[in-house]
Design a protein around this motif. Structure first.
Motif, PDB file in Angstrom:
ATOM      1  N   THR A 147     -22.611  -0.636  -2.457  1.00  0.00           N
ATOM      2  CA  THR A 147     -23.560   0.165  -3.252  1.00  0.00           C
ATOM      3  C   THR A 147     -22.887   0.909  -4.394  1.00  0.00           C
ATOM      4  O   THR A 147     -23.567   1.558  -5.189  1.00  0.00           O
ATOM      5  CB  THR A 147     -24.269   1.180  -2.345  1.00  0.00           C
ATOM      6  OG1 THR A 147     -23.290   2.050  -1.755  1.00  0.00           O
ATOM      7  CG2 THR A 147     -25.058   0.465  -1.243  1.00  0.00           C
ATOM      8  N   ASN A 148     -21.550   0.841  -4.463  1.00  0.00           N
ATOM      9  CA  ASN A 148     -20.775   1.560  -5.472  1.00  0.00           C
ATOM     10  C   ASN A 148     -21.071   3.064  -5.411  1.00  0.00           C
ATOM     11  O   ASN A 148     -21.172   3.742  -6.434  1.00  0.00           O
ATOM     12  CB  ASN A 148     -21.047   1.020  -6.877  1.00  0.00           C
ATOM     13  CG  ASN A 148     -19.999   1.484  -7.899  1.00  0.00           C
ATOM     14  OD1 ASN A 148     -18.840   1.714  -7.547  1.00  0.00           O
ATOM     15  ND2 ASN A 148     -20.410   1.632  -9.144  1.00  0.00           N
ATOM     16  N   HIS A 149     -21.183   3.569  -4.195  1.00  0.00           N
ATOM     17  CA  HIS A 149     -21.477   4.993  -4.013  1.00  0.00           C
ATOM     18  C   HIS A 149     -20.221   5.726  -3.554  1.00  0.00           C
ATOM     19  O   HIS A 149     -19.490   5.243  -2.684  1.00  0.00           O
ATOM     20  CB  HIS A 149     -22.592   5.190  -2.978  1.00  0.00           C
ATOM     21  CG  HIS A 149     -23.057   6.614  -2.870  1.00  0.00           C
ATOM     22  ND1 HIS A 149     -22.536   7.496  -1.945  1.00  0.00           N
ATOM     23  CD2 HIS A 149     -23.977   7.311  -3.582  1.00  0.00           C
ATOM     24  CE1 HIS A 149     -23.119   8.673  -2.076  1.00  0.00           C
ATOM     25  NE2 HIS A 149     -24.000   8.592  -3.061  1.00  0.00           N
ATOM     26  N   GLY A 206     -20.439  12.834 -15.100  1.00  0.00           N
ATOM     27  CA  GLY A 206     -21.355  12.248 -14.134  1.00  0.00           C
ATOM     28  C   GLY A 206     -21.173  12.877 -12.766  1.00  0.00           C
ATOM     29  O   GLY A 206     -20.597  13.957 -12.606  1.00  0.00           O
ATOM     30  N   LEU A 207     -21.680  12.205 -11.728  1.00  0.00           N
ATOM     31  CA  LEU A 207     -21.607  12.651 -10.345  1.00  0.00           C
ATOM     32  C   LEU A 207     -22.356  13.979 -10.149  1.00  0.00           C
ATOM     33  O   LEU A 207     -22.441  14.798 -11.058  1.00  0.00           O
ATOM     34  CB  LEU A 207     -20.159  12.773  -9.856  1.00  0.00           C
ATOM     35  CG  LEU A 207     -19.352  11.466  -9.904  1.00  0.00           C
ATOM     36  CD1 LEU A 207     -17.881  11.732  -9.630  1.00  0.00           C
ATOM     37  CD2 LEU A 207     -19.909  10.463  -8.897  1.00  0.00           C
ATOM     38  N   THR A 209     -22.885   7.719  -8.147  1.00  0.00           N
ATOM     39  CA  THR A 209     -22.317   6.472  -8.641  1.00  0.00           C
ATOM     40  C   THR A 209     -21.360   6.801  -9.779  1.00  0.00           C
ATOM     41  O   THR A 209     -21.787   7.236 -10.851  1.00  0.00           O
ATOM     42  CB  THR A 209     -23.416   5.525  -9.146  1.00  0.00           C
ATOM     43  OG1 THR A 209     -24.329   5.249  -8.072  1.00  0.00           O
ATOM     44  CG2 THR A 209     -22.816   4.225  -9.652  1.00  0.00           C
ATOM     45  N   PRO A 210     -20.057   6.635  -9.575  1.00  0.00           N
ATOM     46  CA  PRO A 210     -19.108   6.989 -10.630  1.00  0.00           C
ATOM     47  C   PRO A 210     -19.239   6.082 -11.841  1.00  0.00           C
ATOM     48  O   PRO A 210     -19.562   4.894 -11.719  1.00  0.00           O
ATOM     49  CB  PRO A 210     -17.745   6.833  -9.946  1.00  0.00           C
ATOM     50  CG  PRO A 210     -17.987   5.923  -8.798  1.00  0.00           C
ATOM     51  CD  PRO A 210     -19.403   6.127  -8.361  1.00  0.00           C
ATOM     52  N   GLU A 241     -12.805   2.245 -19.155  1.00  0.00           N
ATOM     53  CA  GLU A 241     -11.983   3.068 -18.276  1.00  0.00           C
ATOM     54  C   GLU A 241     -12.906   3.814 -17.318  1.00  0.00           C
ATOM     55  O   GLU A 241     -14.121   3.657 -17.347  1.00  0.00           O
ATOM     56  CB  GLU A 241     -11.123   4.045 -19.088  1.00  0.00           C
ATOM     57  CG  GLU A 241     -11.921   4.934 -20.024  1.00  0.00           C
ATOM     58  CD  GLU A 241     -11.028   5.835 -20.847  1.00  0.00           C
ATOM     59  OE1 GLU A 241     -10.335   6.671 -20.250  1.00  0.00           O
ATOM     60  OE2 GLU A 241     -11.024   5.707 -22.083  1.00  0.00           O
ATOM     61  N   GLY A 242     -12.297   4.616 -16.463  1.00  0.00           N
ATOM     62  CA  GLY A 242     -13.086   5.308 -15.454  1.00  0.00           C
ATOM     63  C   GLY A 242     -13.133   4.495 -14.181  1.00  0.00           C
ATOM     64  O   GLY A 242     -12.158   3.865 -13.781  1.00  0.00           O
ATOM     65  N   TRP A 243     -14.278   4.500 -13.516  1.00  0.00           N
ATOM     66  CA  TRP A 243     -14.465   3.773 -12.254  1.00  0.00           C
ATOM     67  C   TRP A 243     -15.088   2.422 -12.587  1.00  0.00           C
ATOM     68  O   TRP A 243     -16.233   2.333 -12.992  1.00  0.00           O
ATOM     69  CB  TRP A 243     -15.370   4.574 -11.331  1.00  0.00           C
ATOM     70  CG  TRP A 243     -15.371   4.111  -9.913  1.00  0.00           C
ATOM     71  CD1 TRP A 243     -16.164   3.144  -9.372  1.00  0.00           C
ATOM     72  CD2 TRP A 243     -14.560   4.602  -8.848  1.00  0.00           C
ATOM     73  NE1 TRP A 243     -15.894   3.000  -8.036  1.00  0.00           N
ATOM     74  CE2 TRP A 243     -14.911   3.881  -7.679  1.00  0.00           C
ATOM     75  CE3 TRP A 243     -13.560   5.578  -8.756  1.00  0.00           C
ATOM     76  CZ2 TRP A 243     -14.305   4.121  -6.444  1.00  0.00           C
ATOM     77  CZ3 TRP A 243     -12.961   5.812  -7.527  1.00  0.00           C
ATOM     78  CH2 TRP A 243     -13.329   5.090  -6.390  1.00  0.00           C
TER      79      TRP A 243
END
Length: 485
Positions: free
Chosen positions: A80-82, A106-107, A151-152, A163-165
């Protein structure tokens, strides 16, 4: 890191040494000894700055405190990419502090405490503003705990790179240069504020009943199989800039070995890259041993690499102790990212405009390796860059290496290729013996710290006994291509 335009050419393991993360987090949230700030402190306290004033990235980092440690507990579900996270941030106030900012993109933030007491918090763009119940005193060591989930994000940097997640075909990877780390944990995300890290990553079994792997910086100090999930605890005992923090979740073949000096080597390879990356573990050992002779002792307690399968990413990154590769790398790319463990990771640029000190040095390491392998000499490579005949010479004269015009240009060719040319001109001017002594002194004096261009220029002049103003003005600071070599 290699420029974004450059191509980056499941066995289960026993679980032991487990310390429950909840126990450690509880211990870390205990208030530090010392008198509580009184009314006088509260009256004098002021908010910490939102940003450290870096010209290229003015909103990155924050003022009023210095982080010493991050304890990150991450619970991640690949399907779920959570992500659920708890960040325990240990820091020292550098002023009487009424509130402070953390960088977070985010988050959803659920709770925040400071010194064990509930803190107020608010969001403004990529800033998480935390107001403690009591003002913090200058020089007070404090602990802030933030819980969050969601979700990042994967973000596109100013240079167009991702970049990032970032989701992969079997999990995800977290890449932070220059701003991506704020997508998966709150912090003081500027390279000038380095800290040690403990990272716990909890992942589930997949539909076949197998656990996902979770790889991060430093050493794996514990694993705990809890039936439906497994938690792996990674520790980075040496200070690290947050953009070098990294987590990769997926399926990996794990190769463990040691260098001739006994340094632990941990290489994780995606099975899709296994055949092409077969030589990586041996190459890592050889390159680290070679680089240690030139640049000084390896600065960390382990080394290795993560070879993922992420076609199209377009770059590799020098994530601390284990450089990240989006596919099987060739030797030159391995040399570049491993050289960063000295130049960039241990000795970290004080500001982003000092990045040439990392990328120029790592690129010059490539030149030295090619010469060692019987290819072109460093003089020949320099000439090919000057003439524009080298494959990576395009665009190196667009701006001075020490003065990128914007954050989106910090990974452009002048920082790499012309940065390496500056290094070579210093070598020519001072001779090999003094030059390599300069490099070893640089990595020794600034080990696990930050340094800037002015300090490097001063060191070169001091150790050589020569005035090098003309050299640096011509090759490092001048906007134009020199008329002669």
């Amino acid at each position: 890191m290699k420029p974004r335009t450059a191509p980056a050419r499941r066995p289960r393991r026993s679980l032991s040494g487990w310390v429950p993360p909840a126990v450690l987090i509880l211990a870390m949230t205990t208030s530090c000894a010392g008198s509580a700030p009184g009314g006088g402190i509260a009256a004098a306290a002021k908010p910490g700055a939102a940003g450290v004033g870096d010209r290229l990235f003015p909103t990155l980092g924050n003022g009023g405190y210095d982080v010493t440690h991050y304890g990150l507990s991450l619970d991640y579900t690949p399907e779920t990419n959570h992500l659920k996270g708890t960040a325990v941030i240990t820091a020292r106030a550098t002023q009487d502090l009424s509130r402070f900012d953390l960088d977070l993109s985010g988050l959803r933030v659920r709770t925040a405490t400071v010194q064990g007491s509930k803190a107020q918090f608010s969001r403004s763009g990529d800033e998480l503003v935390v107001t403690p119940a009591k003002a913090l005193q200058n020089d007070e060591v404090f602990k802030a705990v933030v819980t969050y989930d969601g979700t990042p994000r994967t973000i596109k940097g100013d240079d167009g790179g991702l970049e990032g997640w970032i989701e992969t075909d079997d999990g995800s990877t977290a890449l932070g240069q220059p701003t991506g780390s704020m997508t998966w944990f709150p912090g003081n995300h500027h390279p000038s504020d380095k800290a040690t890290f403990d990272i716990w990553v909890t992942v589930p079994r997949d539909e076949d009943g197998d656990f996902y792997d979770a790889v991060s910086n430093g050493e794996l100090v514990a694993e705990k199989d809890k039936g439906k999930t497994v938690t792996r605890h990674w520790r980075t005992a040496e200070p690290m800039a947050s953009y070098l923090a990294h987590v990769s979740v997926g399926y990996f073949e794990i190769h463990k070995s040691r260098t001739p000096d006994g340094l632990p080597v941990y290489v994780a390879v995606d099975p899709d890259e296994s055949e092409d990356a077969d030589a990586v573990p041996q190459s890592v050992r050889e390159i680290v041993d070679w680089a240690g002779e030139l640049f000084g002792p390896y600065p960390f307690s382990s080394t290795g690499a993560v070879v993922d399968h992420l076609p199209g990413l377009g770059y590799a990154l020098e994530t601390q102790t284990k450089p990240y590769f989006a596919g099987a790398p060739d030797e030159t790319l391995l040399v570049h990212e491993l050289a960063h463990q000295w130049f960039g990771n241990s000795v970290t640029p004080r500001t982003w405009k000092d990045m040439w000190l990392s990328e120029g040095m790592a690129t010059y390491a490539e030149w030295l390796w090619e010469e060692k392998r019987g290819g072109r000499s460093t003089d020949e490579i320099f000439a090919d860059f000057y003439d524009g005949t080298d494959d990576e010479a395009e665009g190196i004269w667009a701006f001075p290496p020490a003065d990128p015009p914007s954050g989106g240009r910090v990974s452009d060719p002048p920082v790499y290729g012309r940065g390496a040319m500056v290094v070579h001109k210093v070598r020519e001017a001072v001779g090999d013996e003094v030059f390599f002594d300069i490099l070893r002194t640089w990595t020794r004096q600034h080990r696990h710290g930050n340094a800037d261009t002015r300090q490097f220029v001063t060191l070169c002049e001091t150790m050589s006994g020569k005035g090098l103003t003309g050299l640096f003005d011509t090759w490092l600071f001048n906007a134009k291509k020199p008329s002669r070599m």
